[in-house]
Design an enzyme around this catalytic site. Sequence first.
Site, PDB file in Angstrom:
ATOM      1  N   HIS A  87     -15.997   8.013  21.004  1.00 18.65           N
ATOM      2  CA  HIS A  87     -15.962   6.702  21.637  1.00 18.65           C
ATOM      3  C   HIS A  87     -16.127   6.783  23.161  1.00 18.65           C
ATOM      4  O   HIS A  87     -16.406   5.788  23.813  1.00 18.65           O
ATOM      5  CB  HIS A  87     -14.653   5.976  21.302  1.00 18.65           C
ATOM      6  CG  HIS A  87     -14.784   4.479  21.298  1.00 18.65           C
ATOM      7  ND1 HIS A  87     -15.671   3.796  22.102  1.00 18.65           N
ATOM      8  CD2 HIS A  87     -14.143   3.534  20.580  1.00 18.65           C
ATOM      9  CE1 HIS A  87     -15.539   2.486  21.886  1.00 18.65           C
ATOM     10  NE2 HIS A  87     -14.638   2.291  20.972  1.00 18.65           N
ATOM     11  N   SER A 130     -14.891 -20.423  16.753  1.00 17.73           N
ATOM     12  CA  SER A 130     -16.036 -19.554  16.425  1.00 17.73           C
ATOM     13  C   SER A 130     -15.705 -18.775  15.159  1.00 17.73           C
ATOM     14  O   SER A 130     -14.541 -18.676  14.759  1.00 17.73           O
ATOM     15  CB  SER A 130     -16.281 -18.582  17.578  1.00 17.73           C
ATOM     16  OG  SER A 130     -15.142 -17.733  17.696  1.00 17.73           O
ATOM     17  N   THR A 131     -16.708 -18.182  14.568  1.00 14.42           N
ATOM     18  CA  THR A 131     -16.495 -17.374  13.362  1.00 14.42           C
ATOM     19  C   THR A 131     -15.454 -16.293  13.616  1.00 14.42           C
ATOM     20  O   THR A 131     -14.549 -16.075  12.811  1.00 14.42           O
ATOM     21  CB  THR A 131     -17.826 -16.718  12.952  1.00 14.42           C
ATOM     22  OG1 THR A 131     -18.782 -17.745  12.710  1.00 14.42           O
ATOM     23  CG2 THR A 131     -17.676 -15.845  11.726  1.00 14.42           C
ATOM     24  N   ASP A 173     -31.920  -0.426   7.128  1.00 19.46           N
ATOM     25  CA  ASP A 173     -32.729  -0.030   5.971  1.00 19.46           C
ATOM     26  C   ASP A 173     -33.556   1.198   6.351  1.00 19.46           C
ATOM     27  O   ASP A 173     -34.468   1.116   7.160  1.00 19.46           O
ATOM     28  CB  ASP A 173     -33.656  -1.200   5.591  1.00 19.46           C
ATOM     29  CG  ASP A 173     -34.563  -0.836   4.409  1.00 19.46           C
ATOM     30  OD1 ASP A 173     -35.240  -1.751   3.901  1.00 19.46           O
ATOM     31  OD2 ASP A 173     -34.598   0.357   4.032  1.00 19.46           O
TER      32      ASP A 173
HETATM   33  C1  LIG Z   1     -14.917 -11.430  22.500  1.00 18.33           C
HETATM   34  C2  LIG Z   1     -15.686 -11.855  21.255  1.00 18.33           C
HETATM   35  C3  LIG Z   1     -15.159 -11.135  20.002  1.00 18.33           C
HETATM   36  C4  LIG Z   1     -15.557 -13.384  21.083  1.00 18.33           C
HETATM   37  O1  LIG Z   1     -16.477 -13.761  20.054  1.00 18.33           O
HETATM   38  P1  LIG Z   1     -16.745 -15.292  19.719  1.00 18.33           P
HETATM   39  O2  LIG Z   1     -17.752 -15.316  18.647  1.00 18.33           O
HETATM   40  O3  LIG Z   1     -15.500 -16.022  19.528  1.00 18.33           O
HETATM   41  O4  LIG Z   1     -17.319 -15.954  21.004  1.00 18.33           O
HETATM   42  P2  LIG Z   1     -18.758 -15.743  21.566  1.00 18.33           P
HETATM   43  O5  LIG Z   1     -18.874 -16.561  22.782  1.00 18.33           O
HETATM   44  O6  LIG Z   1     -19.018 -14.286  21.690  1.00 18.33           O
HETATM   45  O7  LIG Z   1     -19.735 -16.345  20.442  1.00 18.33           O
HETATM   46  C5  LIG Z   1     -19.757 -17.736  20.221  1.00 18.33           C
HETATM   47  C6  LIG Z   1     -20.814 -18.025  19.212  1.00 18.33           C
HETATM   48  O8  LIG Z   1     -22.063 -17.486  19.667  1.00 18.33           O
HETATM   49  C7  LIG Z   1     -22.476 -16.413  18.830  1.00 18.33           C
HETATM   50  N1  LIG Z   1     -22.929 -15.293  19.674  1.00 18.33           N
HETATM   51  C8  LIG Z   1     -22.665 -15.113  20.973  1.00 18.33           C
HETATM   52  N2  LIG Z   1     -23.230 -13.984  21.422  1.00 18.33           N
HETATM   53  C9  LIG Z   1     -23.838 -13.410  20.347  1.00 18.33           C
HETATM   54  C10 LIG Z   1     -24.584 -12.219  20.134  1.00 18.33           C
HETATM   55  N3  LIG Z   1     -24.837 -11.373  21.137  1.00 18.33           N
HETATM   56  N4  LIG Z   1     -25.036 -11.957  18.891  1.00 18.33           N
HETATM   57  C11 LIG Z   1     -24.780 -12.803  17.872  1.00 18.33           C
HETATM   58  N5  LIG Z   1     -24.067 -13.947  18.010  1.00 18.33           N
HETATM   59  C12 LIG Z   1     -23.620 -14.248  19.222  1.00 18.33           C
HETATM   60  C13 LIG Z   1     -21.231 -16.012  18.069  1.00 18.33           C
HETATM   61  O9  LIG Z   1     -21.598 -15.473  16.801  1.00 18.33           O
HETATM   62  C14 LIG Z   1     -20.520 -17.336  17.919  1.00 18.33           C
HETATM   63  O10 LIG Z   1     -21.150 -18.109  16.914  1.00 18.33           O
HETATM   64  P3  LIG Z   1     -20.447 -18.275  15.471  1.00 18.33           P
HETATM   65  O11 LIG Z   1     -19.045 -18.682  15.729  1.00 18.33           O
HETATM   66  O12 LIG Z   1     -21.246 -19.320  14.752  1.00 18.33           O
HETATM   67  O13 LIG Z   1     -20.538 -16.921  14.841  1.00 18.33           O
HETATM   68  C15 LIG Z   1     -17.200 -11.532  21.434  1.00 18.33           C
HETATM   69  O14 LIG Z   1     -17.646 -12.214  22.606  1.00 18.33           O
HETATM   70  C16 LIG Z   1     -17.473 -10.059  21.563  1.00 18.33           C
HETATM   71  O15 LIG Z   1     -17.394  -9.464  22.656  1.00 18.33           O
HETATM   72  N6  LIG Z   1     -17.847  -9.430  20.419  1.00 18.33           N
HETATM   73  C17 LIG Z   1     -18.228  -8.003  20.392  1.00 18.33           C
HETATM   74  C18 LIG Z   1     -16.964  -7.120  20.451  1.00 18.33           C
HETATM   75  C19 LIG Z   1     -17.366  -5.627  20.292  1.00 18.33           C
HETATM   76  O16 LIG Z   1     -18.300  -5.142  20.915  1.00 18.33           O
HETATM   77  N7  LIG Z   1     -16.634  -4.941  19.399  1.00 18.33           N
HETATM   78  C20 LIG Z   1     -16.866  -3.503  19.121  1.00 18.33           C
HETATM   79  C21 LIG Z   1     -16.001  -2.618  20.057  1.00 18.33           C
HETATM   80  S1  LIG Z   1     -16.492  -0.923  19.889  1.00 18.33           S
HETATM   81  C22 LIG Z   1     -15.931  -0.514  18.345  1.00 18.33           C
HETATM   82  O17 LIG Z   1     -15.213  -1.257  17.707  1.00 18.33           O
HETATM   83  C23 LIG Z   1     -16.423   0.774  17.799  1.00 18.33           C
HETATM   84  C24 LIG Z   1     -17.597   0.554  16.877  1.00 18.33           C
HETATM   85  O18 LIG Z   1     -17.776  -0.580  16.387  1.00 18.33           O
HETATM   86  O19 LIG Z   1     -18.328   1.535  16.645  1.00 18.33           O
END
Ligand SMILES: CC(C)(COP(=O)(O)OP(=O)(O)OC[C@H]1O[C@@H](n2cnc3c(N)ncnc32)[C@H](O)[C@@H]1OP(=O)(O)O)[C@@H](O)C(=O)NCCC(=O)NCCSC(=O)CC(=O)O
Length: 464
Positions: free
Chosen positions: A162, A286-287, A408
Amino acid sequence: MASSFNVIDMSRITPADSSVSLTLPLTFFDLLWYKFHPVERVIFYRSTDATRPFFDSSIVPNLKSSLSSSLSHYLPLAGKLVWDSLGKKPSLVYSPNDAVLFTVAESSADFSLLTGQKRFPAAELYPLVPELQNSDDSASAVSFQVTLFPNRGFSIGVSAHHAVLDGKTTTMFLKFWADTCKRRQDQTVNTSLPQDLIPLYDRTVIKDPKDIETEVMNLWSSLLKAFSGGKEPDNPKSLKILPSPKLSPDVVRFTLDLTREDIQTLRERLKRESSASSSPKELRLSTFVVTYSYALTCIIRARGGDPSRPVGYGFAVDCRSLLDPPVPPNYFGNCVSAMFKIPLKAERFMGEEGFLIAARYVSDSVEELDETVALKVPEVLAAIQTITQELQVVSVAGSTRFGVYGLDFGWGKPERVVIVSIDQGEAISMAEGRDGNGGVEIGFSLKKHEMEALIDLLRGGLRH
Ligand SMILES: CC(C)(COP(=O)(O)OP(=O)(O)OC[C@H]1O[C@@H](n2cnc3c(N)ncnc32)[C@H](O)[C@@H]1OP(=O)(O)O)[C@@H](O)C(=O)NCCC(=O)NCCSC(=O)CC(=O)O
């Protein structure tokens, strides 16, 4: 009957074009993770063609040759973390002929059980995950394992350090590798490379005017001193990963497949409860907020116990789009911080309004997000230090945004994608639903009796 497992072959895969050296200094985003357990994924592919002869003559050679070719565009993944004696932090160094470990194995485990919707012993997954070499002097970036389930399918196990990759970079590489492997089989190898999957190694895009890096390294040295009983560790520059908690044999895995309709049912319930509550407030539904709040509430309720016991939550935040200027989406490395709330009282989530209260907390946490979340990386590390055995903190690995079901390699889409390493703590895993129409998969790893209570709560809440 216990399943059998045997290693057929272990080899080192070098990048096809490995003439240059490359050194990447770690940024504060990387240093946050440098002693933590690797992230372990297993990607399952169902294929009745997966006989041993087909596996040996087609699946393994294609995966190996496309991996070698893909590593040419991701050289640092074949490199190692090293810490120069004069350096104040580790670096990722690739030298010509460095390689990644590639293991080939065969298992008699029940493919349908490991990819289905029933719970199963977490230990069934461990043989499918490759070791990631780490020692005082160095640590590998990634390692891979392909395992045959004769006449049922095969799996690709990925262990990722990581401090080298976050989830977005890991899945970016896997997409590149899958695309390369598939194009080789479709004989479209000469089409242009997918530009959005070409990594950006420019570390200057990560600004650190407040020298967060030094704060993180100081926190690590105090944490390591605490781990070694208050005295200086024997080797302060050791790159050995911190020891993992011993996992009890009765830990089981379960994956909840939430459909788009399930999520909408939960969203409507939150809207109803919020408007009927004494303090109706617009929620960000959000989802992620809906599904994470639901899982959080059910996990806390499944444990039950003393209502005043401390609990908490924490989730990773991809900072690429939050920073100013934004970090390009194809940036190679870590660019995640975290939002967390620790400690809270379990009773808040155990009452009738528990789900609404959880959604309010998580919605507020997401609404608060801005570029200062990146400055909180030292706080994240400090918070992780406060997590003790009795504090139930629910964290999240993976994301619904990574598109892992699009991986895929030429033998179809995955049957199931599992993050094994959630069993290193109270983590859950998240991914987009396999059918791609707005569902979410949530992975859980808990002791058997708690898992039974959790599954009842998860399923019961959907019939609410
Ligand atoms: C902080 C959050 C979880 C909050 O998510 P939220 O969905 O509530 O809010 P948001 O503003 O990001 O998104 C609002 C809406 O826009 C969509 N949206 C926004 N940006 C998007 C993108 N880049 N791709 C796809 N959808 C996106 C969301 O699906 C959601 O729609 P809808 O609600 O319709 O879906 C996210 O912003 C985030 O940072 N996610 C990624 C976290 C991450 O990287 N995790 C892995 C860590 S490393 C790890 O864990 C190791 C590994 O994985 O290997």
